[in-house]
Design an enzyme around this catalytic site. Structure first.
Site, PDB file in Angstrom:
ATOM      1  N   THR A  14       0.848  -1.196   0.000  1.00 50.36           N
ATOM      2  CA  THR A  14       0.000   0.000   0.000  1.00 50.36           C
ATOM      3  C   THR A  14       0.876   1.235   0.000  1.00 50.36           C
ATOM      4  O   THR A  14       1.964   1.230   0.571  1.00 50.36           O
ATOM      5  CB  THR A  14      -0.945   0.039   1.224  1.00 50.36           C
ATOM      6  OG1 THR A  14      -1.728   1.242   1.168  1.00 50.36           O
ATOM      7  CG2 THR A  14      -0.214   0.000   2.557  1.00 50.36           C
ATOM      8  N   SER A  15       0.374   2.279  -0.635  1.00 50.11           N
ATOM      9  CA  SER A  15       1.115   3.540  -0.591  1.00 50.11           C
ATOM     10  C   SER A  15       0.594   4.400   0.554  1.00 50.11           C
ATOM     11  O   SER A  15       1.108   5.482   0.806  1.00 50.11           O
ATOM     12  CB  SER A  15       0.973   4.275  -1.925  1.00 50.11           C
ATOM     13  OG  SER A  15      -0.397   4.429  -2.206  1.00 50.11           O
ATOM     14  N   LYS A  19      -3.489   3.653   6.109  1.00 46.58           N
ATOM     15  CA  LYS A  19      -3.999   2.273   6.080  1.00 46.58           C
ATOM     16  C   LYS A  19      -3.050   1.359   6.840  1.00 46.58           C
ATOM     17  O   LYS A  19      -3.461   0.507   7.617  1.00 46.58           O
ATOM     18  CB  LYS A  19      -4.104   1.761   4.628  1.00 46.58           C
ATOM     19  CG  LYS A  19      -5.216   2.373   3.815  1.00 46.58           C
ATOM     20  CD  LYS A  19      -5.316   1.666   2.467  1.00 46.58           C
ATOM     21  CE  LYS A  19      -6.330   2.318   1.559  1.00 46.58           C
ATOM     22  NZ  LYS A  19      -6.497   1.615   0.288  1.00 46.58           N
ATOM     23  N   GLU A  43      -4.045  -0.254 -11.594  1.00 44.38           N
ATOM     24  CA  GLU A  43      -5.339  -0.364 -10.916  1.00 44.38           C
ATOM     25  C   GLU A  43      -6.436  -0.240 -11.953  1.00 44.38           C
ATOM     26  O   GLU A  43      -6.511   0.773 -12.650  1.00 44.38           O
ATOM     27  CB  GLU A  43      -5.462   0.725  -9.849  1.00 44.38           C
ATOM     28  CG  GLU A  43      -6.184   0.205  -8.638  1.00 44.38           C
ATOM     29  CD  GLU A  43      -6.203   1.161  -7.468  1.00 44.38           C
ATOM     30  OE1 GLU A  43      -7.290   1.625  -7.130  1.00 44.38           O
ATOM     31  OE2 GLU A  43      -5.124   1.416  -6.904  1.00 44.38           O
ATOM     32  N   ASP A  73      -8.626  -2.690  -1.121  1.00 50.30           N
ATOM     33  CA  ASP A  73      -9.324  -1.646  -1.856  1.00 50.30           C
ATOM     34  C   ASP A  73     -10.559  -1.237  -1.066  1.00 50.30           C
ATOM     35  O   ASP A  73     -11.223  -2.092  -0.479  1.00 50.30           O
ATOM     36  CB  ASP A  73      -9.707  -2.107  -3.267  1.00 50.30           C
ATOM     37  CG  ASP A  73      -9.715  -0.917  -4.200  1.00 50.30           C
ATOM     38  OD1 ASP A  73      -8.630  -0.422  -4.536  1.00 50.30           O
ATOM     39  OD2 ASP A  73     -10.816  -0.441  -4.559  1.00 50.30           O
ATOM     40  N   GLY A 150      -8.311  10.703   3.769  1.00 42.70           N
ATOM     41  CA  GLY A 150      -9.434  10.477   2.852  1.00 42.70           C
ATOM     42  C   GLY A 150     -10.739  11.097   3.326  1.00 42.70           C
ATOM     43  O   GLY A 150     -10.806  12.290   3.670  1.00 42.70           O
ATOM     44  N   ASP A 152     -12.295  10.425   6.053  1.00 43.60           N
ATOM     45  CA  ASP A 152     -12.449  10.383   7.520  1.00 43.60           C
ATOM     46  C   ASP A 152     -13.024  11.682   8.109  1.00 43.60           C
ATOM     47  O   ASP A 152     -13.810  11.616   9.058  1.00 43.60           O
ATOM     48  CB  ASP A 152     -11.107  10.056   8.202  1.00 43.60           C
ATOM     49  CG  ASP A 152     -10.828   8.557   8.224  1.00 43.60           C
ATOM     50  OD1 ASP A 152     -11.639   7.790   7.671  1.00 43.60           O
ATOM     51  OD2 ASP A 152      -9.795   8.155   8.794  1.00 43.60           O
ATOM     52  N   HIS A 177     -14.289  -0.397   8.933  1.00 43.94           N
ATOM     53  CA  HIS A 177     -14.340  -1.393   7.870  1.00 43.94           C
ATOM     54  C   HIS A 177     -13.005  -2.140   7.761  1.00 43.94           C
ATOM     55  O   HIS A 177     -12.943  -3.338   7.646  1.00 43.94           O
ATOM     56  CB  HIS A 177     -14.674  -0.678   6.549  1.00 43.94           C
ATOM     57  CG  HIS A 177     -13.837   0.562   6.307  1.00 43.94           C
ATOM     58  ND1 HIS A 177     -13.758   1.568   7.232  1.00 43.94           N
ATOM     59  CD2 HIS A 177     -13.008   0.929   5.297  1.00 43.94           C
ATOM     60  CE1 HIS A 177     -12.930   2.511   6.782  1.00 43.94           C
ATOM     61  NE2 HIS A 177     -12.460   2.139   5.616  1.00 43.94           N
ATOM     62  N   ARG A 178     -11.904  -1.359   7.851  1.00 43.44           N
ATOM     63  CA  ARG A 178     -10.563  -1.961   7.710  1.00 43.44           C
ATOM     64  C   ARG A 178     -10.278  -2.908   8.878  1.00 43.44           C
ATOM     65  O   ARG A 178      -9.749  -4.006   8.675  1.00 43.44           O
ATOM     66  CB  ARG A 178      -9.517  -0.832   7.659  1.00 43.44           C
ATOM     67  CG  ARG A 178      -8.062  -1.305   7.619  1.00 43.44           C
ATOM     68  CD  ARG A 178      -7.130  -0.217   7.133  1.00 43.44           C
ATOM     69  NE  ARG A 178      -7.579   0.283   5.849  1.00 43.44           N
ATOM     70  CZ  ARG A 178      -8.211   1.466   5.678  1.00 43.44           C
ATOM     71  NH1 ARG A 178      -8.390   2.277   6.699  1.00 43.44           N
ATOM     72  NH2 ARG A 178      -8.640   1.822   4.488  1.00 43.44           N
TER      73      ARG A 178
HETATM   74  P1  IMP Z   1      -8.348   3.084  -2.135  1.00 44.42           P
HETATM   75  O1  IMP Z   1      -8.591   1.776  -1.537  1.00 44.42           O
HETATM   76  O2  IMP Z   1      -7.020   3.649  -1.698  1.00 44.42           O
HETATM   77  O3  IMP Z   1      -8.555   3.115  -3.622  1.00 44.42           O
HETATM   78  O4  IMP Z   1      -9.412   4.052  -1.458  1.00 44.42           O
HETATM   79  C1  IMP Z   1     -10.387   4.775  -2.145  1.00 44.42           C
HETATM   80  C2  IMP Z   1     -10.528   6.161  -1.545  1.00 44.42           C
HETATM   81  O5  IMP Z   1     -11.095   6.050  -0.252  1.00 44.42           O
HETATM   82  C3  IMP Z   1      -9.215   6.928  -1.403  1.00 44.42           C
HETATM   83  O6  IMP Z   1      -9.464   8.283  -1.720  1.00 44.42           O
HETATM   84  C4  IMP Z   1      -8.869   6.791   0.053  1.00 44.42           C
HETATM   85  O7  IMP Z   1      -8.199   7.914   0.538  1.00 44.42           O
HETATM   86  C5  IMP Z   1     -10.246   6.670   0.691  1.00 44.42           C
HETATM   87  N1  IMP Z   1     -10.196   5.802   1.863  1.00 44.42           N
HETATM   88  C6  IMP Z   1      -9.828   4.506   1.926  1.00 44.42           C
HETATM   89  N2  IMP Z   1      -9.918   4.048   3.173  1.00 44.42           N
HETATM   90  C7  IMP Z   1     -10.354   5.072   3.917  1.00 44.42           C
HETATM   91  C8  IMP Z   1     -10.612   5.220   5.291  1.00 44.42           C
HETATM   92  O8  IMP Z   1     -10.468   4.302   6.122  1.00 44.42           O
HETATM   93  N3  IMP Z   1     -11.027   6.424   5.660  1.00 44.42           N
HETATM   94  C9  IMP Z   1     -11.195   7.470   4.803  1.00 44.42           C
HETATM   95  N4  IMP Z   1     -10.955   7.397   3.521  1.00 44.42           N
HETATM   96  C10 IMP Z   1     -10.523   6.200   3.076  1.00 44.42           C
END
Ligand code: IMP
Length: 202
Positions: A14-15, A19, A43, A73, A150, A152, A177-178
């Protein structure tokens, strides 16, 4: 013994430091060692988070066949917007961001939303398996501050009195969720490892 020691390490491709910070705390609670690695991977765009995560994992599997690794994801699904942005969450965040979402939601009474996390686990010689975690909540009326990851700052989980951004990673892990998807991953890993250990070394 060496082989089992190596298998104890899980690589999270992951970048996102956010996360990783959240997931690695859960790994620690399970007594597991997780490290982060960034990798250039394609992706795809798809309506299924699982398909997107599986596509990433398949590319990595070709490069790291002997590693135990995970990819994730996520998406946020807003009821009043018929599930938008969902699998397009990353693009929408980069373009209109949280303020754009709040504009779309202006005057909207139904603030219901959910976050979904799909984690794909690769275990050498066992292939890929996916795990899902969901967190239901509401979209706030303004941007809240704190840990600015993100969506949050605009998402408040049900049964919580503040947005994710206002929580420490530990607090967020009580709801997120995570946390739910990774707990399933780690329980599964521990279960299969105890089976493998039992067969090989018991
Ligand atoms: P991805 O899995 O990184 O493609 O996530 C999709 C989008 O949702 C990105 O803009 C992330 O920053 C946002 N995102 C993923 N997980 C979270 C979280 O736990 N909280 C808030 N934003 C999230």
């Amino acid at each position: 013994m060496k082989r089992i020691e190596d298998e104890n390490r899980i690589v999270f491709f992951t970048s996102s430091k956010f996360k990783f910070e959240e997931a690695s705390r859960i790994a620690q609670n399970f007594g597991l060692d997780m490290i982060r690695k960034s990798e250039n991977i394609i992706e795809i765009q798809s309506e299924s988070l699982e398909e997107i995560a599986l596509f990433k994992a398949r590319q990595l599997m070709k490069r790291y066949r002997n590693l135990t690794f995970v990819v994730e994801d996520d998406g946020i699904f807003i009821e009043a917007l018929n599930g938008f942005p969902g699998p397009y969450s990353s693009y929408v965040y980069r373009t209109i961001g949280n303020s754009g979402i709040l504009k779309l939601m202006k005057g909207e009474v139904n603030r219901g939303a959910l976050f979904k996390s799909v984690v794909v686990l690769h275990v050498p010689n066992m292939g890929l398996k996916s795990f899902t975690g969901i967190c239901k909540g509401t979209i706030a009326k303004s941007i809240h501050h704190g840990r600015m990851f993100g969506y949050d700052p605009i998402f408040k989980p049900l049964k919580a009195d503040k947005c994710f951004s206002e929580m420490t990673p530990e607090e967020k892990n009580l709801f997120s969720h995570r946390a739910k998807s990774f707990k399933k991953v780690f329980s599964f890993l521990i279960k299969i490892r105890s089976t493998i250990n039992g067969e090989d070394y018991g």
